[in-house]
Design an enzyme around this catalytic site. Structure first.
Site, PDB file in Angstrom:
ATOM      1  N   ARG A   1       0.624  -0.929  -0.069  1.00 53.08           N
ATOM      2  CA  ARG A   1      -0.039   0.277   0.089  1.00 53.08           C
ATOM      3  C   ARG A   1       0.654   0.917  -0.124  1.00 53.08           C
ATOM      4  O   ARG A   1       0.417   2.515   0.126  1.00 53.08           O
ATOM      5  CB  ARG A   1      -0.932   0.091   1.199  1.00 53.08           C
ATOM      6  CG  ARG A   1      -2.182  -1.254   1.112  1.00 53.08           C
ATOM      7  CD  ARG A   1      -2.851  -0.256   1.901  1.00 53.08           C
ATOM      8  NE  ARG A   1      -4.025  -1.423   1.459  1.00 53.08           N
ATOM      9  CZ  ARG A   1      -4.998  -2.086   2.483  1.00 53.08           C
ATOM     10  NH1 ARG A   1      -4.993  -1.059   4.118  1.00 53.08           N
ATOM     11  NH2 ARG A   1      -6.381  -2.373   2.414  1.00 53.08           N
TER      12      ARG A   1
ATOM     13  N   LYS B   1     -18.718 -16.886   4.921  1.00 49.32           N
ATOM     14  CA  LYS B   1     -19.991 -17.332   5.022  1.00 49.32           C
ATOM     15  C   LYS B   1     -20.333 -16.632   4.314  1.00 49.32           C
ATOM     16  O   LYS B   1     -20.521 -15.704   3.881  1.00 49.32           O
ATOM     17  CB  LYS B   1     -20.111 -16.596   5.848  1.00 49.32           C
ATOM     18  CG  LYS B   1     -19.572 -16.997   7.420  1.00 49.32           C
ATOM     19  CD  LYS B   1     -20.164 -16.560   8.689  1.00 49.32           C
ATOM     20  CE  LYS B   1     -19.722 -17.054  10.153  1.00 49.32           C
ATOM     21  NZ  LYS B   1     -20.391 -16.173  11.119  1.00 49.32           N
TER      22      LYS B   1
ATOM     23  N   GLY C   1      -8.619  -8.814   1.316  1.00 49.21           N
ATOM     24  CA  GLY C   1      -7.557  -8.862   2.427  1.00 49.21           C
ATOM     25  C   GLY C   1      -6.654 -10.260   2.313  1.00 49.21           C
ATOM     26  O   GLY C   1      -5.577 -10.728   1.893  1.00 49.21           O
TER      27      GLY C   1
ATOM     28  N   GLY D   1     -12.054  -3.867   1.486  1.00 52.97           N
ATOM     29  CA  GLY D   1     -13.847  -4.006   2.634  1.00 52.97           C
ATOM     30  C   GLY D   1     -14.100  -2.984   0.770  1.00 52.97           C
ATOM     31  O   GLY D   1     -15.291  -3.692   0.719  1.00 52.97           O
TER      32      GLY D   1
HETATM   33  C1  3PG Z   1      -8.728  -1.412   5.203  1.00 53.83           C
HETATM   34  O1  3PG Z   1      -8.097  -2.072   5.714  1.00 53.83           O
HETATM   35  O2  3PG Z   1      -9.244  -1.839   4.143  1.00 53.83           O
HETATM   36  C2  3PG Z   1      -9.275   0.275   5.147  1.00 53.83           C
HETATM   37  O3  3PG Z   1      -7.804   0.293   5.455  1.00 53.83           O
HETATM   38  C3  3PG Z   1     -10.196  -0.131   5.662  1.00 53.83           C
HETATM   39  O4  3PG Z   1      -9.767  -0.273   7.534  1.00 53.83           O
HETATM   40  P1  3PG Z   1     -11.102  -0.136   8.039  1.00 53.83           P
HETATM   41  O5  3PG Z   1     -11.884  -1.549   8.175  1.00 53.83           O
HETATM   42  O6  3PG Z   1     -10.581  -0.307   9.543  1.00 53.83           O
HETATM   43  O7  3PG Z   1     -12.185   1.207   7.771  1.00 53.83           O
END
Ligand code: 3PG
Length: 410
Positions: free
Chosen positions: A37, A199, A356, A379
């Protein structure tokens, strides 16, 4: 095509440019363990520094819950950002707002970089508080959003600052938007998505959207168990969600209606427990023992998935297809990653991965560089595939539309 302001649309020389980045990177013992990142920010940072802008970096780290948590300080990230910039010094402001931030910004000279402390040490950030956003905006002249991976959050630094300053997308944001918008508009077809994870409940919207937009949808991981269960297969003691039987059947029905081909595992690696090196065996999907746990999809499934993908031109992957963190149940995720890497290298497909766990699985397989594109979004990538408009992206598009209108009125 998406229209949003880009770096070259603004004149940044000698200006204080606030750049929202995402330094929420994996760390162990105060050291960054994966700097992807950070490295992906270089096109934006180098552009701004070459133009002699004064660069102020804003980021969150983890979830401190609106209070100062020493272990979640961004201070240890200074060295990593500086290293990525080839050793260029990076200053640090002990707060992202108030006198400490104002002072640090005031001392900044053209072509220098300042990183401010974790935005989430202030509860106002996550609440999207307008006064907090205004105070952040008061630190600079221009706002750049280069945090696609945090743009699914309606936080002050993502959606608020743009109300007070000229705004543009950074290079990483631009790249993410161009690649990811292509998935639903200009991607070469047939297009397949592989969705894994544990899930169905966490990916209901994703699956529903993908049955509308994909030609092929491959389902793996424990979420496949719920689909198998819904179809009448026995899944033993495997993780599955009986309550979602009708939701799973509806997804299958809609897929058929939309001519989206659903592909489920045909065999499985079954173990008595989900533990490293637990004794396991491969069995047909119709022969799962009552006391067995499906820990991974089997080799015949990987072969089937790879065959399906070889008929496609674009492949998207979100979610590992087995319990990849526990050896030997990482075999299918590694096998599938290899198959996709081979098809990509042979220029038969364009491959895009995000999320992730997916990226962790690809790194584990040593194949993160073998895909055509890796999204930095976790996310955010998921929400994008769900067909949602990310609040941070909406702000950029609004500015793009305004710019257009102004041009037309001239
Ligand atoms: C991530 O790592 O997906 C982003 O930095 C968002 O993090 P968060 O889910 O804690 O908002």
């Amino acid at each position: 095509m998406m229209d949003f302001p880009k770096l070259e649309d603004l004149s940044v020389a000698g200006k204080t440019v606030l750049v929202r980045i995402d330094l929420n990177v994996p760390m162990t013992g105060g050291k960054v363990t994966n700097d992807t990142r950070i490295v992906r920010l270089l096109p934006t940072l180098n552009f701004l520094l070459k133009k002699k802008a004064r660069v102020v970096l804003l980021s969150h780290f983890d979830r401190p819950g609106g209070k100062f948590v020493p272990d979640l300080s961004l201070a240890p990230l200074v060295d990593a950002v500086s290293a990525a910039l080839g050793g260029r010094p990076v200053k640090f402001g002990v707060d992202c707002i108030g006198p400490a931030a104002q002072d640090a910004v005031k001392k900044l000279k053209d072509g220098e970089v300042l990183l401010l402390e974790n935005l989430r040490f202030h509860a106002e950030e996550e609440k999207g508080n307008a006064r907090f956003a205004e105070a952040l905006a008061a630190l600079g002249d221009i706002f750049i959003n280069d945090a696609f991976s945090a743009s699914h959050r309606s936080h002050a630094s993502i959606t608020g600052i743009a109300n007070y300053l000229p705004v543009a997308a950074g290079r990483l944001m631009q790249e993410e938007l161009e690649v990811l918008s292509g998935i639903f508009s200009s991607a070469q077809r047939p297009i397949a998505a592989i969705v894994g994870g544990s899930k169905v409940s966490s990916k209901l919207e994703l699956l529903a959207n993908l049955t509308k937009t994909m030609d092929t949808l491959i389902i793996g991981g424990a979420m496949a168990n719920t689909f198998l269960y819904a179809q009448g297969y026995k899944v033993g003691k495997s993780l599955h969600e009986p309550k979602l039987k009708s939701a799973a059947l509806k997804i299958l029905k809609n897929a058929e209606k939309n001519k989206c081909r659903i592909v489920l595992p045909v065999d499985a690696v079954v173990a008595p427990e989900l533990k490293a090196q637990s004794p396991c065996r491969i069995t047909g999907i119709d022969k799962i023992p009552d006391n067995g746990i499906i820990a991974d999809v089997g080799p015949a499934s990987v072969e089937l998935f790879a065959r399906e993908l070889s008929r496609c031109k674009t492949v998207i992957w979100n979610g590992p297809i087995g319990a990849f963190e526990i050896s030997p149940f990482d075999a299918s995720s590694i096998g599938l990653a290899r198959a996709i890497a081979r098809l990509t290298a042979a220029k038969k497909i364009r491959s895009i991965a995000g999320g992730g766990d997916t990226i962790a699985a690809l790194m584990h397989a040593g194949l993160a560089d073998s895909f055509s594109y890796i999204s930095t979004g976790g996310g955010a990538f998921l929400e994008w595939l769900e067909g949602k408009t990310l609040p941070g992206v909406a702000v950029l598009l609004k500015s793009g539309a305004k710019k257009h209108k102004a041009k037309a009125a001239r």
